[in-house]
Design an enzyme around this catalytic site. Structure first.
Site, PDB file in Angstrom:
ATOM      1  N   ASP A 199       0.808  -1.286   0.177  1.00 22.53           N
ATOM      2  CA  ASP A 199      -0.420   0.439   0.094  1.00 22.53           C
ATOM      3  C   ASP A 199       0.958   0.887  -0.109  1.00 22.53           C
ATOM      4  O   ASP A 199       1.188   1.636   1.241  1.00 22.53           O
ATOM      5  CB  ASP A 199      -0.783  -0.026   1.306  1.00 22.53           C
ATOM      6  CG  ASP A 199      -1.807   0.813   1.175  1.00 22.53           C
ATOM      7  OD1 ASP A 199      -1.433   2.202   0.193  1.00 22.53           O
ATOM      8  OD2 ASP A 199      -2.993   1.183   1.943  1.00 22.53           O
ATOM      9  N   HIS A 200       1.546   2.080  -1.255  1.00 20.95           N
ATOM     10  CA  HIS A 200       2.002   2.969  -1.246  1.00 20.95           C
ATOM     11  C   HIS A 200       2.268   3.714  -0.538  1.00 20.95           C
ATOM     12  O   HIS A 200       3.277   4.666  -0.040  1.00 20.95           O
ATOM     13  CB  HIS A 200       2.624   3.033  -2.794  1.00 20.95           C
ATOM     14  CG  HIS A 200       1.626   4.028  -3.950  1.00 20.95           C
ATOM     15  ND1 HIS A 200       1.029   3.615  -3.172  1.00 20.95           N
ATOM     16  CD2 HIS A 200       1.972   5.380  -3.557  1.00 20.95           C
ATOM     17  CE1 HIS A 200      -0.098   5.080  -4.331  1.00 20.95           C
ATOM     18  NE2 HIS A 200       0.272   5.554  -4.284  1.00 20.95           N
ATOM     19  N   LYS A 204       5.164   6.715   2.156  1.00 21.00           N
ATOM     20  CA  LYS A 204       5.444   8.211   1.978  1.00 21.00           C
ATOM     21  C   LYS A 204       5.643   8.509   3.192  1.00 21.00           C
ATOM     22  O   LYS A 204       4.857   8.126   4.556  1.00 21.00           O
ATOM     23  CB  LYS A 204       3.791   8.708   2.153  1.00 21.00           C
ATOM     24  CG  LYS A 204       3.592   8.792   0.672  1.00 21.00           C
ATOM     25  CD  LYS A 204       2.487   9.029   0.534  1.00 21.00           C
ATOM     26  CE  LYS A 204       2.071   8.625  -1.601  1.00 21.00           C
ATOM     27  NZ  LYS A 204       1.798   9.443  -2.816  1.00 21.00           N
ATOM     28  N   GLU A 238      -7.135  13.908  -6.798  1.00 15.71           N
ATOM     29  CA  GLU A 238      -6.683  13.958  -8.148  1.00 15.71           C
ATOM     30  C   GLU A 238      -7.374  14.867  -8.941  1.00 15.71           C
ATOM     31  O   GLU A 238      -8.202  15.518  -9.335  1.00 15.71           O
ATOM     32  CB  GLU A 238      -6.207  12.407  -8.290  1.00 15.71           C
ATOM     33  CG  GLU A 238      -5.681  11.664  -7.833  1.00 15.71           C
ATOM     34  CD  GLU A 238      -5.509  10.803  -8.032  1.00 15.71           C
ATOM     35  OE1 GLU A 238      -4.343   9.551  -8.267  1.00 15.71           O
ATOM     36  OE2 GLU A 238      -6.649   9.577  -8.048  1.00 15.71           O
ATOM     37  N   ASP A 257     -10.462   1.822  -5.682  1.00 12.99           N
ATOM     38  CA  ASP A 257      -8.854   1.448  -6.216  1.00 12.99           C
ATOM     39  C   ASP A 257      -8.863   2.436  -4.911  1.00 12.99           C
ATOM     40  O   ASP A 257      -7.534   1.916  -5.128  1.00 12.99           O
ATOM     41  CB  ASP A 257      -9.171   2.737  -7.448  1.00 12.99           C
ATOM     42  CG  ASP A 257      -8.105   3.201  -7.487  1.00 12.99           C
ATOM     43  OD1 ASP A 257      -6.807   2.243  -7.727  1.00 12.99           O
ATOM     44  OD2 ASP A 257      -7.879   3.907  -8.533  1.00 12.99           O
ATOM     45  N   HIS A 262      -5.819   3.259   0.714  1.00 10.69           N
ATOM     46  CA  HIS A 262      -5.066   3.926   0.750  1.00 10.69           C
ATOM     47  C   HIS A 262      -5.748   4.766   2.465  1.00 10.69           C
ATOM     48  O   HIS A 262      -5.024   5.300   3.209  1.00 10.69           O
ATOM     49  CB  HIS A 262      -4.832   5.021   0.117  1.00 10.69           C
ATOM     50  CG  HIS A 262      -3.926   4.656  -1.163  1.00 10.69           C
ATOM     51  ND1 HIS A 262      -2.978   3.857  -0.866  1.00 10.69           N
ATOM     52  CD2 HIS A 262      -4.696   4.392  -2.654  1.00 10.69           C
ATOM     53  CE1 HIS A 262      -2.870   3.050  -2.269  1.00 10.69           C
ATOM     54  NE2 HIS A 262      -3.505   3.602  -2.644  1.00 10.69           N
ATOM     55  N   LYS A 360     -11.002  11.764  -9.033  1.00 11.72           N
ATOM     56  CA  LYS A 360     -10.153  12.230 -10.721  1.00 11.72           C
ATOM     57  C   LYS A 360     -11.266  13.874 -10.943  1.00 11.72           C
ATOM     58  O   LYS A 360     -11.784  13.731 -10.721  1.00 11.72           O
ATOM     59  CB  LYS A 360     -10.151  10.776 -11.281  1.00 11.72           C
ATOM     60  CG  LYS A 360     -10.161  10.035 -10.953  1.00 11.72           C
ATOM     61  CD  LYS A 360      -8.566   8.889 -11.487  1.00 11.72           C
ATOM     62  CE  LYS A 360      -8.069   7.706 -11.085  1.00 11.72           C
ATOM     63  NZ  LYS A 360      -6.326   7.690  -9.942  1.00 11.72           N
TER      64      LYS A 360
HETATM   65  C1  BG6 Z   1      -2.874   4.597  -6.713  1.00 12.86           C
HETATM   66  C2  BG6 Z   1      -4.540   4.142  -7.541  1.00 12.86           C
HETATM   67  O1  BG6 Z   1      -3.324   3.088  -5.637  1.00 12.86           O
HETATM   68  O2  BG6 Z   1      -2.703   6.039  -6.136  1.00 12.86           O
HETATM   69  C3  BG6 Z   1      -4.477   5.250  -8.565  1.00 12.86           C
HETATM   70  O3  BG6 Z   1      -4.626   2.624  -8.238  1.00 12.86           O
HETATM   71  C4  BG6 Z   1      -3.621   7.093  -7.977  1.00 12.86           C
HETATM   72  O4  BG6 Z   1      -5.887   5.851  -9.151  1.00 12.86           O
HETATM   73  C5  BG6 Z   1      -2.681   6.150  -7.315  1.00 12.86           C
HETATM   74  O5  BG6 Z   1      -3.651   7.174  -8.865  1.00 12.86           O
HETATM   75  C6  BG6 Z   1      -2.072   7.752  -6.861  1.00 12.86           C
HETATM   76  O6  BG6 Z   1      -1.101   8.035  -5.790  1.00 12.86           O
HETATM   77  P1  BG6 Z   1      -0.293   8.893  -5.168  1.00 12.86           P
HETATM   78  O7  BG6 Z   1       1.148   8.429  -4.762  1.00 12.86           O
HETATM   79  O8  BG6 Z   1       0.160   9.626  -7.203  1.00 12.86           O
HETATM   80  O9  BG6 Z   1      -1.233   9.703  -4.544  1.00 12.86           O
END
Ligand code: BG6
Length: 508
Positions: A199-200, A204, A238, A257, A262, A360
């Site tokens: 979960d990136h 952060k 976004e 998504d 997140h 989005k």
């Molecule tokens: C991803 C989603 O996990 O996170 C994308 O699948 C999204 O839809 C992205 O654009 C956003 O990541 P960040 O780090 O740019 O906020």
């Protein structure tokens, strides 16, 4: 001498960088966007920062008729375009010497046999010591095949004294049942402690700083509860559309998504109790406890909203609506905006709503957690003097303008007692000389070190689906998402949802 008896040495040890031992990384789906834009540059940035071992090896696996040099060129181009740190020839040369490409499709036994012998060659030529992580950056429908192939070809079995780990990219399923099934398949092949779900957001810096803010200080935690907090807003907005991701996004939508992963992780870190330590087990225990206390409101029609962007203007140019995007079913009911109200049934948070929203093609790119405080119980000032006084707020600015803002009222200079909102800011860029690593740098390094603190466990993933599934089912049964014009802050219903509670969304 023990480190406790030698504080100087202890302090020095803490400054030692965490460097990965002998190891390699195999990426499945290496030709994809994620790999090109995030994974390859992160590997280079780690090498450039001296955090990878000298013999580190990167193996790409994909259906392309490539030789090692072709793969190397692709990595080179992606590093040049997307890496965070400057390009250095000597770093590149050393990294490039450990790059291999294995062509093949996922059900091809010969390709997996080639992968096995490539890994054995790297062990002897580069000293990778049998330690390999397998990164599944592939559409979820391929997860079972790749995992089973790894097992069949004994690639998931770590030779004595070495390790084998699986890194799984989201989405982990599309509902509770599919997530459970995926976890079953993964755990047939890898032990729980060898599975790293990405979960990136947890990689952060600003997200890890939630823990520092709350648990390294004394001044916030006493207020962090229902006695002082009115509500919490978690926003991930976004400005981009779905780009070339129609195949993944359509039918999935904004809530699956990013809310399922997140935003619920951000909620968990914001609302959980202090963990007994910061190791993976203690963190999961606390995150899971609070996720288990999360409750959806009864009337989902009033407390959830979904939207879909229509054509509009963004950044001075006309952008198409979701239904006009390439590869999207013109009748699609996929949500590109989602807002949900959640309650937390525990002593700390009873009665404090957590509003989560994402979308989005919104006004601008911003992710933040706003803890909004109650108004003073009594105001000794004239109502006219406090007309422009809002509620106190503490805002964790996750991105792009990383930092923390505190908003409070202050007297306007002059002869009257007029009070207006002012802000006090902490900005990473001004307080630290170190720049923040990309989330994927931190997470890939942690995988190679076997450090699972920043990776959600399967119980959290499953619980998050359990929270979201009723919302998705409700939406499925009730009409279409409400259109909103690209470049605005989402559908009107979202404003109405908060207005009904006597509140409004922040306009970051
Ligand atoms: C991803 C989603 O996990 O996170 C994308 O699948 C999204 O839809 C992205 O654009 C956003 O990541 P960040 O780090 O740019 O906020």
């Amino acid at each position: 001498m023990s480190s406790a008896a030698n504080p100087l040495r202890d302090a020095q040890d803490r400054r030692l960088p965490r460097i990965a031992g002998p190891s390699g990384l195999v990426i499945f789906g290496v030709t994809g966007d994620l790999s090109r834009k995030k994974l390859m540059p992160a590997v280079y940035d780690l090498a450039n920062r001296g955090l990878l071992p000298p013999g580190f090896s990167l193996v790409g696996f994909a259906r392309r008729d490539w030789e090692d040099q072709d793969f190397c060129q692709v990595v080179h181009d992606s590093v040049k375009q997307y890496a965070r740190t400057p390009f250095r020839e000597e770093v590149w040369r050393q990294l490039g010497a450990g790059m291999r490409f294995v062509p093949g499709v996922f059900d091809d036994d010969e390709a997996f046999a080639r992968l096995k012998s490539t890994i054995q060659d790297l062990d002897s030529s580069r000293g990778t010591g049998g330690n390999f992580a397998f990164y599944l950056s592939v559409p979820p429908k391929f997860f079972p095949t790749v995992l089973q192939q790894l097992k069949k070809h004994e690639l998931s079995d770590a030779p004595d004294g070495s390790w084998r780990r699986a890194v799984i990219e989201k989405p982990f399923g599309h509902d509770l049942a599919s997530a459970q099934e995926l976890n079953r398949v993964v755990h047939q092949v890898f032990r729980q402690s060898d599975v790293f779900r990405i979960d990136h957001y947890l990689g952060k810096e600003t997200v890890q700083n939630i823990l520092a803010l709350r648990f390294a200080n004394t001044m916030f935690e006493p207020l962090w509860n229902r006695s002082y907090v009115d509500h919490v807003q978690i926003t991930m907005a976004e400005d981009i559309g779905i780009g070339g991701r129609a195949g993944y996004y359509d039918g999935i939508g904004a809530a699956r998504d990013v809310i399922q992963n997140h935003l619920l992780q951000l909620l968990a870190l914001t609302a959980m109790e202090e963990p007994s330590s910061f190791d993976a087990k203690a963190l999961v225990t606390e995150k899971l406890k609070v996720l288990n206390a999360v409750r959806l409101p009864k009337d989902l029609g009033r407390h959830t909203v979904r939207g879909q962007y229509a054509a509009g203007w963004q950044g001075g140019r006309k952008v198409p609506g979701y239904l006009e995007e390439e590869g999207i079913d013109p009748d699609s009911r996929t949500d590109t905006y989602a807002a949900v109200k959640l309650e937390i049934d525990n002593r700390r948070w009873a009665g404090v709503p957590f509003y989560l929203r994402t979308g989005k093609r919104l006004g601008r790119r911003v992710t933040e957690i706003a803890v909004v405080f109650q108004r003073a119980p009594y105001s000794p000032f004239d109502a006219t003097d406090t007309r422009e006084l809002g509620q106190n707020a503490l805002v964790i600015r996750v991105q792009p303008d990383e930092g923390i803002t505190i908003r409070f009222g202050s007297k306007v200079p002059g002869t009257s007692m007029e009070i207006r909102d002012v802000t006090m800011d902490f900005a990473y860029g001004e307080s630290f000389t170190e720049s923040s690593p990309e989330a994927y740098e931190r997470l890939i390094l942690d995988v190679l070190l076997g450090d699972a603190n920043l990776f959600p466990r399967h119980q959290e993933v499953e619980r998050s689906w359990e929270i979201l599934d009723p919302v998705e089912e409700f939406w499925e049964a009730h009409g279409r998402p409400e259109p909103y014009t690209a470049g605005t802050w989402g559908p009107q219903a979202a404003d109405e949802m908060l207005a009904r509670d006597g509140r409004s969304w922040r306009r970051p």
